[in-house]
Enzyme design. Structure first.
Site, mmCIF file in Angstrom:
data_model
loop_
_atom_site.group_PDB
_atom_site.id
_atom_site.type_symbol
_atom_site.label_atom_id
_atom_site.label_comp_id
_atom_site.label_asym_id
_atom_site.label_seq_id
_atom_site.Cartn_x
_atom_site.Cartn_y
_atom_site.Cartn_z
ATOM 1 C CD GLU A 1 2.348 5.277 6.513
ATOM 2 O OE1 GLU A 1 1.584 4.660 5.756
ATOM 3 O OE2 GLU A 1 1.962 5.903 7.517
ATOM 4 C CB THR B 1 -1.695 -1.842 8.458
ATOM 5 O OG1 THR B 1 -2.850 -1.308 8.991
ATOM 6 C CG2 THR B 1 -2.059 -2.223 7.034
ATOM 7 C CB THR C 1 -6.647 12.335 -1.429
ATOM 8 O OG1 THR C 1 -5.307 12.395 -0.909
ATOM 9 C CG2 THR C 1 -7.606 12.928 -0.434
ATOM 10 C CB THR D 1 -0.974 -0.013 1.194
ATOM 11 O OG1 THR D 1 -0.245 -0.228 2.404
ATOM 12 C CG2 THR D 1 -2.019 -1.107 1.031
#
Length: 468
Positions: A324, A238, A468, A198
């Protein structure tokens, strides 16, 4: 009470457009499988070859689970020529995603036997989707079963945005395409690894060979892929993982050996302290390399448990390296503790502290934040009886930075007393991509290790734009 400098207040008063412009230099991550624009610093973690277990085939296929994705694989399929013993460890989040509920029930029904594959989609988590979500998970499994001529043999995983239904017709119509694309080459495995990503910036894939005491002449193989870059924290986060081996591990031994490995690997990492709805790590063993079946209480069992734990640790560490917004890989080691449980809780608390993580990003040797996190890690909740925390004795506590280049540790706190810190040396250590924080409690002989990363501006950018 928290105070703000005039500079900080002026930044808060900036119009939104100005704030956006101030972060415009930060490269954004596409929410989909990584493309050819893998960061140069991360390419070293992507294998160029591998040795893969006998009897397994894999693929990655472009489905377009997210309508915006038209170029990257987002449906992964793994199959075995023969039925496998299988086990999985799942999230403890109460809002368990539909594929978690489905796969847990499947393994219970089958007694950890007769599993012949795993189907995974990225781009939609199929979480908090009600009865329809469970039906969609079942349809994914049935579509893969049909291709194999089987029934009740497929584990299902999903990852992506929570609260949205899968484009299930699009997925099941492409499962035959995924099946026809199956293969056992390194490129096939790498494509599967890409398909489950992802916000990951690189695919995470490892393969190894090993032997077992009862069959020293037999070479066994183990391979695995995992995904995760945010919402990473036990139990688990996740985080999806699929591990396959051609060793003959019994269905009765598999659950305990996997739990042991996961507790010391995937459950010992944190990116941001959030535990996801979808976490699953599955282990499949088809026994096609031959040899004596591995059961609990044998030297083979102990040997395989060690192999799997080391293998899982390597996979888990790749997730941290792709955290991240991460610029550092940080090992938190708590030693000389009265109990392993206390050491794990302290290491976990330090690892997820935003103040510690931002100081590391800023290359600030602010050891007070480490000590603060240590101090509150074991205190009681307000409604609970007061715990005097005998595991932590301030005058026995030591904190150091340990460089990964083999040079001497930099002592920050010794027996509860602050050291005169060499700021120049601290800056050198904090400039490194890898570093270790060592906390010695001086109250026992137990220890625990966690792996984490720092927080940068990019973490906010990625998660502010996630849908988004």
């Amino acid at each position: 009470m928290v105070g703000f400098s005039r500079c900080a207040l002026s930044q808060l008063r900036q119009p939104k457009a100005q704030l956006v412009r101030s972060f415009s230099h930060i490269p954004s991550r596409a929410y989909s499988a990584p493309s050819s624009s893998i960061p140069a610093a991360k390419k070293k973690y992507i294998p160029t070859s591998g040795t893969y277990p006998l009897g397994f085939q894999v693929s990655g296929t472009i489905v377009g689970v997210k309508p915006s994705n038209t170029t990257k694989p987002d449906l992964a399929l793994l199959t075995s020529e023969v039925p496998c013993a299988a086990a999985a460890v799942f999230t403890k989040n109460k809002f368990q995603a539909a594929p978690v509920t489905f796969s847990r029930a499947l393994l219970q029904k089958k007694g950890n036997k007769g599993i012949q594959g795993v189907v995974i989609n990225s781009g939609c988590a199929n979480a908090v989707t009600g009865k329809g979500g469970l039906e969609d998970a079942a349809k994914m499994a049935q579509a893969a079963d049909k291709c194999l001529g089987q029934s009740d043999s497929i584990i299902v995983m999903s990852t992506g945005v929570i609260g949205q239904r899968l484009p299930i017709d699009k997925i099941i119509n492409n499962v035959p395409k995924a099946h026809s694309a199956l293969g056992g080459s390194h490129e096939h495995w790498l494509t599967m690894a890409k398909a489950i990503c992802t916000t990951d910036t690189f695919p995470k894939l490892i393969s190894r060979t090993f032997t077992l005491p009862s069959s020293p002449g037999v070479e066994y193989r183990i391979a695995g892929t995992t995904k995760g870059a945010g919402m990473i924290h036990p139990n688990m986060a996740t985080l999806l993982g699929v591990i396959a081996t051609d060793a003959p591990i019994s269905s009765s031994a598999l659950p305990s050996v996997l739990k042991h490995a996961v507790d010391r690997s995937f459950n010992s990492i944190t990116i941001d302290g959030d535990t996801s709805t979808n976490d699953t790590v599955a282990l499949l063993a088809n026994g096609m390399a031959g040899g004596k079946e591995v059961v609990e209480g044998t030297p083979d069992y102990e040997a395989f448990r060690e192999v799997l734990t080391k293998f899982s640790t390597e996979l888990a560490q790749l997730i941290v390296r792709d955290g991240e917004g991460a610029t550092k890989f940080v090992t938190i080691k708590v030693v000389d503790s009265a109990s392993e449980e206390a050491a794990r809780k302290i290491a976990s608390t330090i690892a997820r502290s935003p103040l510690v993580k931002t100081a590391l990003y800023g290359k600030d040797a602010n050891w007070g934040r480490i000590l603060c996190a240590t101090g509150y890690s074991l205190i009681s909740e307000p409604s609970e009886p007061i715990n005097d925390v005998p595991e932590i004795v301030p005058e026995n506590t030591n904190v150091s930075f340990v460089p990964t280049d083999g040079t001497a540790e930099l002592k920050l706190l010794v027996n509860g007393e602050p050291e005169q810190v060499d700021e120049a040396r601290a800056a050198e250590i904090l400039e490194l991509e890898d570093l270790e924080i060592l906390v010695r409690l001086g109250t026992g002989d137990k220890q625990a290790t966690y792996w984490t990363c720092d927080y940068s501006h990019e973490y906010i950018t990625i998660n502010g734009d996630y849908r988004t």
